[in-house]
Motif scaffolding. Structure first.
Motif, short mmCIF file in Angstrom:
data_model
loop_
_atom_site.label_atom_id
_atom_site.label_comp_id
_atom_site.label_asym_id
_atom_site.label_seq_id
_atom_site.Cartn_x
_atom_site.Cartn_y
_atom_site.Cartn_z
N LEU A 183 0.84 -1.19 0.00
CA LEU A 183 0.00 0.00 0.00
C LEU A 183 0.87 1.24 0.00
N PHE A 184 0.40 2.28 -0.69
CA PHE A 184 1.17 3.49 -0.89
C PHE A 184 0.36 4.73 -0.50
N ARG A 185 0.88 5.89 -0.82
CA ARG A 185 0.21 7.14 -0.45
C ARG A 185 -1.24 7.17 -0.92
N CYS A 189 -3.48 6.12 1.72
CA CYS A 189 -3.45 6.87 2.98
C CYS A 189 -4.66 7.80 3.08
N THR A 190 -4.89 8.31 4.27
CA THR A 190 -5.93 9.29 4.54
C THR A 190 -5.26 10.64 4.74
N PHE A 191 -5.76 11.66 4.06
CA PHE A 191 -5.20 13.01 4.23
C PHE A 191 -5.86 13.65 5.44
N PHE A 192 -5.04 13.99 6.44
CA PHE A 192 -5.56 14.51 7.70
C PHE A 192 -4.58 15.54 8.25
N ASN A 193 -5.08 16.74 8.58
CA ASN A 193 -4.22 17.82 9.12
C ASN A 193 -3.00 18.09 8.25
N ASN A 194 -3.22 18.19 6.97
CA ASN A 194 -2.16 18.51 6.00
C ASN A 194 -1.06 17.47 5.90
N SER A 195 -1.37 16.23 6.22
CA SER A 195 -0.37 15.17 6.02
C SER A 195 -1.09 13.85 5.69
N PHE A 196 -0.32 12.94 5.15
CA PHE A 196 -0.86 11.64 4.79
C PHE A 196 -0.64 10.67 5.95
N VAL A 197 -1.74 10.04 6.37
CA VAL A 197 -1.73 9.16 7.54
C VAL A 197 -2.06 7.74 7.09
N LYS A 198 -1.31 6.78 7.61
CA LYS A 198 -1.60 5.37 7.35
C LYS A 198 -2.75 4.96 8.26
N ASP A 199 -3.95 5.03 7.75
CA ASP A 199 -5.15 4.68 8.51
C ASP A 199 -5.32 3.17 8.48
N THR A 247 -7.29 1.23 9.93
CA THR A 247 -8.66 0.71 9.88
C THR A 247 -9.07 0.40 8.44
N ARG A 248 -8.40 1.03 7.49
CA ARG A 248 -8.71 0.78 6.08
C ARG A 248 -8.26 -0.60 5.61
N LEU A 249 -7.47 -1.28 6.44
CA LEU A 249 -7.05 -2.64 6.10
C LEU A 249 -8.21 -3.62 6.17
N GLY A 250 -9.26 -3.23 6.92
CA GLY A 250 -10.41 -4.12 7.05
C GLY A 250 -10.15 -5.30 7.97
N ARG A 251 -9.20 -5.15 8.86
CA ARG A 251 -8.87 -6.19 9.83
C ARG A 251 -9.18 -5.67 11.23
N MET A 268 -8.49 -4.28 14.64
CA MET A 268 -7.29 -3.59 15.11
C MET A 268 -6.56 -4.36 16.21
N THR A 269 -7.27 -5.24 16.90
CA THR A 269 -6.63 -6.07 17.92
C THR A 269 -5.68 -7.09 17.30
N ASP A 270 -5.79 -7.31 15.98
CA ASP A 270 -4.95 -8.26 15.27
C ASP A 270 -3.87 -7.59 14.43
N VAL A 271 -3.72 -6.27 14.54
CA VAL A 271 -2.79 -5.53 13.69
C VAL A 271 -1.60 -5.02 14.51
N ILE A 272 -0.41 -5.21 13.96
CA ILE A 272 0.82 -4.66 14.53
C ILE A 272 1.47 -3.83 13.43
N ILE A 273 1.92 -2.63 13.78
CA ILE A 273 2.63 -1.80 12.80
C ILE A 273 4.07 -1.63 13.26
N LEU A 274 4.99 -1.82 12.33
CA LEU A 274 6.40 -1.53 12.54
C LEU A 274 6.70 -0.33 11.66
N ASP A 275 7.16 0.74 12.25
CA ASP A 275 7.36 1.97 11.48
C ASP A 275 8.64 2.65 11.94
#
Length: 80
Positions: free
Chosen positions: A48-50, A53-63, A65-69, A71-78
């Motif tokens: 997934l790329f820009r 993403c969701t545009f929020f407060n003048n920046s692109f955010v990796k939302d 929730t859009r994964l459709g999974r 959230m208790t099953d999601v881990i993000i490494l950033d």
């Protein structure tokens, strides 16, 4: 391209256990060639790329929730 040590080994070990997704806020036309180098064996189910993403407060955010999974099953490494 510089890649953190052991990324390839990490992805290879995690892929049978988890659904791996690469999600970057970079434009796909720039990031896709790098993602292909990062995951040449296609361990990641989705890339997934820009555009995803969701545009929020003048920046692109990796939302995530859009994964459709659940959230208790999601881990993000950033990096940030």
């Amino acid at each position: 391209m510089l890649v953190r040590p052991f990324v390839a080994q990490f992805m290879k070990r995690m892929a049978p256990l988890y659904e791996l997704v690469i999600f970057t806020a970079s434009l796909s036309k720039y990031a896709e060639p790098l993602v292909e180098q990062l995951d040449p064996d296609n361990f990641c189910s989705y890339k997934l790329f820009r555009e995803h993403c969701t545009f929020f407060n003048n920046s692109f955010v990796k939302d995530l929730t859009r994964l459709g999974r659940p959230m208790t099953d999601v881990i993000i490494l950033d990096n940030s």
